[in-house]
Design an enzyme around this catalytic site. Structure first.
Site, PDB file in Angstrom:
ATOM      1  CG  PHE A 133      35.946  24.753  -7.467  1.00  0.00           C
ATOM      2  CD1 PHE A 133      37.125  25.070  -7.465  1.00  0.00           C
ATOM      3  CD2 PHE A 133      34.947  25.922  -7.692  1.00  0.00           C
ATOM      4  CE1 PHE A 133      37.770  26.408  -7.623  1.00  0.00           C
ATOM      5  CE2 PHE A 133      35.368  27.229  -7.803  1.00  0.00           C
ATOM      6  CZ  PHE A 133      36.796  27.591  -7.762  1.00  0.00           C
ATOM      7  CG  ASP A 218      30.213  24.264  -2.134  1.00  0.00           C
ATOM      8  OD1 ASP A 218      29.297  25.142  -2.425  1.00  0.00           O
ATOM      9  OD2 ASP A 218      31.276  24.578  -2.266  1.00  0.00           O
ATOM     10  CE  LYS A 247      29.263  28.626  -9.239  1.00  0.00           C
ATOM     11  NZ  LYS A 247      29.968  29.209 -10.650  1.00  0.00           N
TER      12      LYS A 247
HETATM   13  C1  LIG Z   1      30.524  24.291  -5.503  1.00  0.00           C
HETATM   14  C2  LIG Z   1      31.409  25.859  -5.588  1.00  0.00           C
HETATM   15  N1  LIG Z   1      31.527  25.978  -4.437  1.00  0.00           N
HETATM   16  C3  LIG Z   1      32.223  27.384  -4.261  1.00  0.00           C
HETATM   17  C4  LIG Z   1      32.347  28.206  -5.464  1.00  0.00           C
HETATM   18  C5  LIG Z   1      33.149  29.653  -5.294  1.00  0.00           C
HETATM   19  O1  LIG Z   1      32.357  30.522  -5.659  1.00  0.00           O
HETATM   20  P1  LIG Z   1      32.700  31.793  -6.180  1.00  0.00           P
HETATM   21  O2  LIG Z   1      33.609  31.806  -7.501  1.00  0.00           O
HETATM   22  O3  LIG Z   1      31.520  32.746  -6.172  1.00  0.00           O
HETATM   23  O4  LIG Z   1      33.598  32.248  -5.066  1.00  0.00           O
HETATM   24  C6  LIG Z   1      32.026  27.522  -6.760  1.00  0.00           C
HETATM   25  C7  LIG Z   1      32.435  28.527  -7.898  1.00  0.00           C
HETATM   26  O5  LIG Z   1      32.300  27.895  -9.225  1.00  0.00           O
HETATM   27  C8  LIG Z   1      31.578  26.355  -6.899  1.00  0.00           C
HETATM   28  O6  LIG Z   1      31.226  25.767  -7.876  1.00  0.00           O
END
Ligand SMILES: Cc1ncc(COP(=O)(O)O)c(C=O)c1O
Length: 399
Positions: A133, A218, A247
Site C-alpha cells: 500500500f 516506503d 505518519k
Molecule cells: C506504507 C504506506 N505508504 C503510504 C501510505 C499513504 O499515506 P497517506 O494516507 O498519509 O497518504 C500509507 C498509509 O497508510 C502507508 O501505510
C-alpha cells in the site's frame, strides 16, 4: 451502483460508530464519554499518544509566531529539520510533504528524474510488490495490484510492475532495460504486518547496485521509531537511495517527507517539484519536536523493550485461543495477530464490546499499533481485553 446515499462527508470510508472527541495519552474518549484503549494510534500516527504536552506547546508557540509562508521564501525552520534528518539518516536531502502518498509521489518522481538526468529517460519502470500500500493518489494506486483501490480509476499511470513480495528470483527476472528501481515497504502494513525477509531486502539492494537501479523504501507506516529503530531498514543492514516517510513524523499533524541521497536526487533541480503547504513553519516545528523525542536512543530502547513485552504476552495468549488465533508477527510496536478467519469482525468486537482499538489488515491480520509511549500497564490492559474478546467472540458462520 452503490446504494449509499450521499452525505456531507464524501462516503468513501465505512465509518464505525466510535466518534472520538478527546484523547489523553493512550486513551480516546467518544461523544458519550466512553473510553477506548487506543492501540490503533490513528493507524501508526499518534506515536506520542494524545495530547503530548511537548507537542501541544510546540504547535501553540509556532502558531503564535509564524504558521505559514510560501516556499518562495527561505525556510530556517525547514533547514533546521532537514539538517537534523540528514544528520541522523542515510539521506543528503529532504522534500517535505503533507502526507504519505505525497512523499511516495515525490519518491517516484525523484527516481524517474534520476535516470532522465543520466540521459536514460526510458528507465522509468518501478517494480513494486503484491499487497503493498503506497497511498490513494493516481500514481500511488498505480503502484499496487489491489483491484479495490484501482477499479474505476483507469487509465492509471503506466510504468509499474507488481511482483510477489519476498520472491528475490522473480525480482531479478523482472529487471529489464526500462527498469528505474524497486519500491517496497520493509514491513508491509496494510498488507498484513508482513516483514521483508533479510535475504529479500539485502538481495534487492544488491540487485540495485549491480544494475544501476534505485531502491525506494516506503517507511510511511513502519518508520520513525515504530519498529524499535528510527527506521526499519536499519535492522536489515541496508540503506535506500530514496525513502518516503509520514505518519509518525507528525505524530498527528499532517507531515511527510521524501528523503534521498545526493546522487539519487540529482534530477530534482529548481522547478521540478513543489507544494504550497509542504514544509511550512508549523509543520517544521512539529517535525523537529517529534524527531527530537523519537530519535533519542533511550526512546527507541523503550520501543524495543515494550515491543518485546507485548509480543511475548501475545504469544503466550495465542495457545489459549487457538481456534481463533494463528500467529503473531511484526517488529517492535508494529505487530499483527493473524487470525484463522477474517479479522474485521474481531476488530469490531474488540472495539464495541471491550473498548480496545486495533486495525484490521490484509491476510486476516489484526494490527496492534499502540502509541510508542505505552507502558506495561497498557500492555496488561490490552492483553486482558484481547483475552476477554477472544473468549466471548462468536465468528460469523462460514459462508
Ligand atoms: C506504507 C504506506 N505508504 C503510504 C501510505 C499513504 O499515506 P497517506 O494516507 O498519509 O497518504 C500509507 C498509509 O497508510 C502507508 O501505510
Amino acid at each position: 451502483m452503490s446504494s449509499t446515499s450521499i452525505t456531507p462527508l464524501m462516503p468513501v470510508y465505512p465509518r464505525c460508530d466510535v466518534r472520538p472527541v478527546r484523547g489523553e495519552g493512550c486513551y480516546l474518549f467518544g461523544e458519550r464519554g466512553e473510553r477506548y484503549l487506543d492501540f490503533a494510534s490513528g493507524i501508526a500516527v499518534n506515536a506520542l499518544g494524545h495530547g503530548d504536552a511537548r507537542l501541544v506547546k510546540a504547535i501553540a508557540d509556532q502558531a503564535a509566531t509564524l504558521m505559514h509562508v510560501s516556499n518562495l521564501y527561505g525556510s530556517p525552520q525547514g533547514e533546521k529539520l532537514a539538517q537534523t534528518i540528514v544528520d541522523t539518516t542515510f539521506a543528503d536531502t529532504v522534500f517535505f510533504t503533507n502526507s504519505g502518498a505525497e512523499a511516495v509521489e515525490c519518491a517516484i518522481k525523484t527516481a524517474r528524474r534520476y535516470h532522465y538526468a543520466n540521459g536514460e529517460a526510458h528507465r522509468h519502470k518501478i517494480i513494486t510488490f503484491a499487497n503493498a500500500f503506497h497511498g490513494r493518489t493516481l500514481g500511488t494506486i498505480s503502484a499496487t495490484n489491489q483491484p479495490k483501490m484501482r477499479d474505476g480509476f483507469e487509465p492509471l499511470l503506466p510504468g509499474f510492475e507488481v511482483l510477489a513480495f519476498n520472491d528475490l528470483a522473480a525480482a531479478e527476472a523482472a529487471i529489464d532495460e526500462n527498469t528505474a528501481g524497486f519500491m517496497l515497504e520493509p514491513v508491509q502494513g496494510e498488507g498484513g504486518i508482513l516483514p521483508a525477509t533479510q535475504e529479500f531486502l539485502q538481495g534487492i539492494r544488491a540487485l540495485c547496485d549491480a544494475h544501476g537501479l534505485l531502491l525506494i523504501l516506503d517507511e510511511v507506516q513502519c518508520g520513525v521509531g515504530r519498529t524499535g529503530t528510527l527506521f526499519a531498514h536499519e535492522q536489515y543492514g541496508v540503506t535506500p537511495d530514496i525513502m518516503a516517510v509520514a505518519k509518525g513524523i507528525g505524530a498527528g499533524f499532517p507531515l511527510g517527507a521524501c528523503l534521498a541521497t545526493e546522487e539519487a536526487a540529482k534530477g530534482m533541480v529548481a522547478g521540478t517539484h513543489g507544494s504550497t503547504y509542504g514544509g511550512n513553519p508549523l509543520a517544521m516545528a512539529v517535525g523537529s519536536t517529534v524527531w527530537g523525542i523519537i530519535s533519542e536512543p533511550a526512546f527507541l530502547e523503550h520501543v524495543r523493550a515494550m515491543g518485546e513485552r507485548l509480543r511475548g504476552a501475545l504469544e503466550q495468549m495465542i495457545p489459549n485461543h487457538d481456534a481463533l488465533f494463528e500467529s503473531v508477527r511484526g517488529m517492535g510496536l508494529m505487530l499483527g495477530i493473524k487470525l484463522k478467519s477474517d479479522s474485521r469482525g474481531f476488530v469490531a468486537h474488540l472495539r464495541d464490546r471491550h473498548g480496545l482499538l486495533t486495525v484490521a489488515a490484509g491476510d486476516n491480520v489484526v494490527r496492534i499499533l499502540p502509541p510508542l509511549v505505552i507502558n506495561e500497564s497498557h500492555i496488561a490492559e490490552c492483553i486482558e481485553k484481547l483475552s476477554a474478546g477472544a473468549r466471548d467472540y462468536v465468528p460469523p458462520a462460514a459462508a
